[in-house]
Motif scaffolding. Structure first.
Motif, PDB file in Angstrom:
ATOM      1  N   THR A 192      55.584  11.046  99.490  1.00  0.00           N
ATOM      2  CA  THR A 192      55.109  12.257  99.388  1.00  0.00           C
ATOM      3  C   THR A 192      55.150  13.220 100.686  1.00  0.00           C
ATOM      4  OG1 THR A 192      53.514  11.405  97.846  1.00  0.00           O
ATOM      5  CG2 THR A 192      52.667  13.364  98.632  1.00  0.00           C
ATOM      6  N   PHE A 193      54.853  12.350 101.721  1.00  0.00           N
ATOM      7  CA  PHE A 193      54.769  13.134 103.205  1.00  0.00           C
ATOM      8  C   PHE A 193      55.836  13.034 103.741  1.00  0.00           C
ATOM      9  CE2 PHE A 193      49.917  11.832 102.700  1.00  0.00           C
ATOM     10  CZ  PHE A 193      49.073  12.882 101.995  1.00  0.00           C
ATOM     11  N   LYS A 194      57.193  12.855 103.173  1.00  0.00           N
ATOM     12  CA  LYS A 194      58.417  12.839 103.823  1.00  0.00           C
ATOM     13  C   LYS A 194      58.759  14.046 102.994  1.00  0.00           C
ATOM     14  CE  LYS A 194      58.479   9.047 106.934  1.00  0.00           C
ATOM     15  NZ  LYS A 194      58.263   9.653 108.160  1.00  0.00           N
ATOM     16  N   ASN A 195      58.321  13.826 101.971  1.00  0.00           N
ATOM     17  CA  ASN A 195      58.889  15.879 100.713  1.00  0.00           C
ATOM     18  C   ASN A 195      59.095  16.867 101.839  1.00  0.00           C
ATOM     19  OD1 ASN A 195      58.993  17.648  98.657  1.00  0.00           O
ATOM     20  ND2 ASN A 195      59.450  16.206  97.173  1.00  0.00           N
ATOM     21  N   GLN A 196      60.529  17.204 102.011  1.00  0.00           N
ATOM     22  CA  GLN A 196      60.305  18.073 102.451  1.00  0.00           C
ATOM     23  C   GLN A 196      59.662  19.668 103.015  1.00  0.00           C
ATOM     24  OE1 GLN A 196      62.416  18.598 106.080  1.00  0.00           O
ATOM     25  NE2 GLN A 196      61.676  16.618 105.268  1.00  0.00           N
ATOM     26  N   GLU A 197      59.605  20.414 100.984  1.00  0.00           N
ATOM     27  CA  GLU A 197      58.620  21.245 100.846  1.00  0.00           C
ATOM     28  C   GLU A 197      57.573  20.935 100.787  1.00  0.00           C
ATOM     29  OE1 GLU A 197      59.673  22.278  96.230  1.00  0.00           O
ATOM     30  OE2 GLU A 197      60.793  21.025  96.620  1.00  0.00           O
ATOM     31  N   ILE A 198      56.607  19.487 100.890  1.00  0.00           N
ATOM     32  CA  ILE A 198      55.254  18.796 101.479  1.00  0.00           C
ATOM     33  C   ILE A 198      55.203  19.439 102.386  1.00  0.00           C
ATOM     34  CG2 ILE A 198      53.336  17.517 101.362  1.00  0.00           C
ATOM     35  CD1 ILE A 198      54.985  16.476  98.186  1.00  0.00           C
ATOM     36  N   ILE A 199      56.246  18.699 102.905  1.00  0.00           N
ATOM     37  CA  ILE A 199      55.813  19.373 105.366  1.00  0.00           C
ATOM     38  C   ILE A 199      55.953  20.176 105.346  1.00  0.00           C
ATOM     39  CG2 ILE A 199      56.894  18.662 106.725  1.00  0.00           C
ATOM     40  CD1 ILE A 199      58.069  16.054 105.600  1.00  0.00           C
ATOM     41  N   GLN A 200      57.193  21.288 104.793  1.00  0.00           N
ATOM     42  CA  GLN A 200      57.205  22.471 105.006  1.00  0.00           C
ATOM     43  C   GLN A 200      55.248  23.491 104.894  1.00  0.00           C
ATOM     44  OE1 GLN A 200      60.140  25.116 103.102  1.00  0.00           O
ATOM     45  NE2 GLN A 200      59.528  26.809 104.331  1.00  0.00           N
ATOM     46  N   LYS A 201      55.003  23.152 103.108  1.00  0.00           N
ATOM     47  CA  LYS A 201      54.237  23.537 103.072  1.00  0.00           C
ATOM     48  C   LYS A 201      53.153  23.627 103.751  1.00  0.00           C
ATOM     49  CE  LYS A 201      53.668  25.285  98.649  1.00  0.00           C
ATOM     50  NZ  LYS A 201      53.446  26.842  99.007  1.00  0.00           N
ATOM     51  N   LEU A 202      52.485  22.084 104.507  1.00  0.00           N
ATOM     52  CA  LEU A 202      51.197  21.687 104.704  1.00  0.00           C
ATOM     53  C   LEU A 202      51.501  22.388 106.378  1.00  0.00           C
ATOM     54  CD1 LEU A 202      51.111  17.705 103.958  1.00  0.00           C
ATOM     55  CD2 LEU A 202      50.076  19.452 103.221  1.00  0.00           C
ATOM     56  N   ASN A 203      52.645  22.007 106.576  1.00  0.00           N
ATOM     57  CA  ASN A 203      52.422  23.321 108.489  1.00  0.00           C
ATOM     58  C   ASN A 203      52.471  24.218 107.887  1.00  0.00           C
ATOM     59  OD1 ASN A 203      53.268  20.799 108.542  1.00  0.00           O
ATOM     60  ND2 ASN A 203      55.573  20.632 109.550  1.00  0.00           N
ATOM     61  N   SER A 204      53.137  25.206 107.222  1.00  0.00           N
ATOM     62  CA  SER A 204      52.539  26.621 107.340  1.00  0.00           C
ATOM     63  C   SER A 204      51.318  27.086 105.965  1.00  0.00           C
ATOM     64  CB  SER A 204      54.159  27.617 106.587  1.00  0.00           C
ATOM     65  OG  SER A 204      53.270  27.147 105.352  1.00  0.00           O
TER      66      SER A 204
END
Length: 160
Positions: free
Chosen positions: A65-77
């Motif tokens: 879950t926390f290596k998924n690029q879409e999730i990372i981008q959404k969490l960061n932004s």
């Protein structure tokens, strides 16, 4: 000939750094101590991932879950993300309080803040996702593994 080799090296360096800086971004994990000042700059919901080193489902979320690029981008932004080891030994200042590690035996215990944010129906089951609003009030708790697909759905709902 030597110029050609230099160009190849330069190309490989640019290519390598391009991939590592864009293709594999990481979640910006914040600390509880910096949340107040961050909220003054930009109001966001806070997502706290409460886990332990021995929890298999916690570790699985970290590598899926926390290596998924879409999730990372959404969490960061869109959110402030905090990674909290429930067995953290250091004192943590949050919401004008100091939370401490509570030993439950020899070399084992749980952090007060993990209990405060992760307890549901008088128990804590790892992993826990705790979502707080801009005022540090808990608005959602979930205790279980969330796949990347399900986590994306949760993030979409939280943005509404």
């Amino acid at each position: 000939m030597a110029k050609n080799k230099q160009m190849k090296k330069l190309f490989l360096l640019i290519f390598f750094f391009g991939i590592t800086s864009t293709g594999f971004c990481q979640i910006k994990s914040r600390s509880f101590e910096e949340i107040d000042s961050l909220q003054q700059i930009q109001k966001r919901k806070i997502i706290v991932f409460i886990h332990t080193d021995w929890c298999q489902f916690c570790q699985r979320m970290k590598v899926t879950t926390f290596k998924n690029q879409e999730i990372i981008q959404k969490l960061n932004s869109e959110f402030y993300f905090i990674d909290l080891n429930a067995e953290e030994k250091r004192n943590i200042r949050f919401n004008n309080q100091i939370f401490k590690f509570q030993p439950t035996g020899t070399n084992v215990g749980v952090h007060e803040l993990a209990l405060q944010l992760g307890t549901n129906n008088n128990q804590i089951v790892y992993p826990v996702l705790c979502v707080m609003n801009e005022k540090n009030e808990i608005i959602f708790q979930y205790s279980n593994y969330l796949s990347p697909k399900d986590f994306k759905i949760l993030l979409e709902k939280l943005e509404e």
